[in-house]
Scaffold this active site. Structure first.
Site, PDB file in Angstrom:
ATOM      1  N   ASP A   2      49.097  44.349  29.701  1.00  0.00           N
ATOM      2  CA  ASP A   2      48.334  43.638  28.666  1.00  0.00           C
ATOM      3  C   ASP A   2      49.258  43.048  27.605  1.00  0.00           C
ATOM      4  OD1 ASP A   2      45.505  43.535  28.882  1.00  0.00           O
ATOM      5  OD2 ASP A   2      45.357  45.678  28.469  1.00  0.00           O
TER       6      ASP A   2
ATOM      7  N   LYS B 135      38.326  43.029  37.358  1.00  0.00           N
ATOM      8  CA  LYS B 135      39.762  43.282  37.539  1.00  0.00           C
ATOM      9  C   LYS B 135      40.000  44.067  38.827  1.00  0.00           C
ATOM     10  CE  LYS B 135      40.424  43.034  32.561  1.00  0.00           C
ATOM     11  NZ  LYS B 135      40.568  43.696  31.261  1.00  0.00           N
TER      12      LYS B 135
ATOM     13  N   GLN C  35      41.169  49.567  28.858  1.00  0.00           N
ATOM     14  CA  GLN C  35      40.194  48.565  28.402  1.00  0.00           C
ATOM     15  C   GLN C  35      39.799  48.826  26.944  1.00  0.00           C
ATOM     16  OE1 GLN C  35      39.342  45.894  30.215  1.00  0.00           O
ATOM     17  NE2 GLN C  35      37.969  45.085  28.672  1.00  0.00           N
TER      18      GLN C  35
HETATM   19  N1  GUN Z   1      39.138  43.810  25.887  1.00  0.00           N
HETATM   20  C1  GUN Z   1      38.911  42.468  25.762  1.00  0.00           C
HETATM   21  N2  GUN Z   1      39.945  41.768  26.287  1.00  0.00           N
HETATM   22  C2  GUN Z   1      40.827  42.679  26.754  1.00  0.00           C
HETATM   23  C3  GUN Z   1      42.071  42.563  27.428  1.00  0.00           C
HETATM   24  O1  GUN Z   1      42.614  41.478  27.676  1.00  0.00           O
HETATM   25  N3  GUN Z   1      42.669  43.750  27.744  1.00  0.00           N
HETATM   26  C4  GUN Z   1      42.111  44.955  27.455  1.00  0.00           C
HETATM   27  N4  GUN Z   1      42.803  46.047  27.799  1.00  0.00           N
HETATM   28  N5  GUN Z   1      40.966  45.090  26.836  1.00  0.00           N
HETATM   29  C5  GUN Z   1      40.317  43.951  26.502  1.00  0.00           C
END
Ligand code: GUN
Length: 254
Positions: A90, A23, A67
């Site tokens: 998200d 990211k 995350q």
């Molecule tokens: N963990 C696995 N997929 C995601 C996601 O799309 N966003 C976040 N914040 N954590 C994750």
């Protein structure tokens, strides 16, 4: 002004570290403002909430991503609820989840959003199609079902308590597998010609990364299929960038 994304990671989960690194790298590649906060495993709830509150008020930061999963001692729900909905790239905050339900949204969780983009780009028509989603997580399964419904698909959501799952998956014109079990979807579960989308990211003992779909056998009968790695994953990152851009645009009101 540059669109800005803040990513918070707590602890040492190896998979999470890889995702967060991707990211951050994509933000840099696109020339966006990016901030990473790698907090130690022993971070307290109060410290994490205080950081989110600080970022809520930071004008350089348009999107905040925490995350998941968080270490067990932290209250995930309370942390997500602290993120300002306008910065919740998200789309995990209850306000954004509710907006998705009624079809009036700025942000869609990145994985389902990426899948809808793949479907649209591949000129796959959803309207009137039988869609089966395996998995009912808040991150993928539930919003995925909702987005397909908004596109006038006839949607069934399967999960761990579903009986006769094969009978249901075999009806699918569009089959989305978000189970988290390696090679869960086998060829006998798939209708010939179906569009098969694999959300799984499963690490085998030998280190290989595989999806939820037994790719080699299902590829032979599917009309279209996404690989793992290289299918849904890169789309998820692209959608995060798009959500961050949307968040920045909305603060500038243009
Ligand atoms: N963990 C696995 N997929 C995601 C996601 O799309 N966003 C976040 N914040 N954590 C994750």
């Amino acid at each position: 002004m540059l669109p800005g994304l803040a990513v918070i990671i707590v602890g040492e989960d190896p998979a999470s570290k890889v995702y967060v690194g991707r990211k951050e790298a994509m933000c840099q590649e696109l020339g966006m403002h990016s901030e990473k906060f790698a907090l130690p495993e022993e971070t307290t709830q109060e410290e994490l909430v205080a950081l989110v509150e600080k970022l809520n008020c930071d004008d350089k930061v348009h999107g905040i991503l925490v995350q998941l999963p968080l270490p067990k001692h932290l209250d995930e729900k309370a942390v997500i609820n602290t993120i300002r909905p306008e910065k919740d790239v998200d789309a995990f905050h209850p306000v954004n989840v509710g907006k998705i339900m009624i079809g009036d949204y700025d942000f869609v969780p990145c994985t389902p959003a990426g899948i809808m983009e793949l479907i649209a780009e591949s000129k796959v028509e959803v309207e009137g199609k039988t869609c089966v989603v395996i998995g009912r997580s808040n991150i993928v399964g539930k919003p995925m079902s909702m987005l397909l419904l908004h596109k006038n698909g006839t949607v069934t959501t399967c999960h761990s308590r579903t009986k006769n799952i094969k009978e249901i998956t075999k009806t699918a014109d569009i089959l989305v597998a978000a189970v988290g079990r390696a090679n869960f979807v086998t060829a006998d579960m798939v209708k010939p010609g179906a569009v098969v989308i694999d959300v799984g990211m499963n690490r085998l003992e030998d280190g290989r990364l595989v999806g939820d779909v037994a790719f080699d056998e299902v590829e032979r009968i599917a009309g279209a299929i996404t690989p793992v790695p290289g299918g849904v994953g890169p789309m998820t990152i692209a959608m995060l960038m798009q959500n961050t851009f949307t968040a920045a645009k909305n603060t500038l009101n243009f």
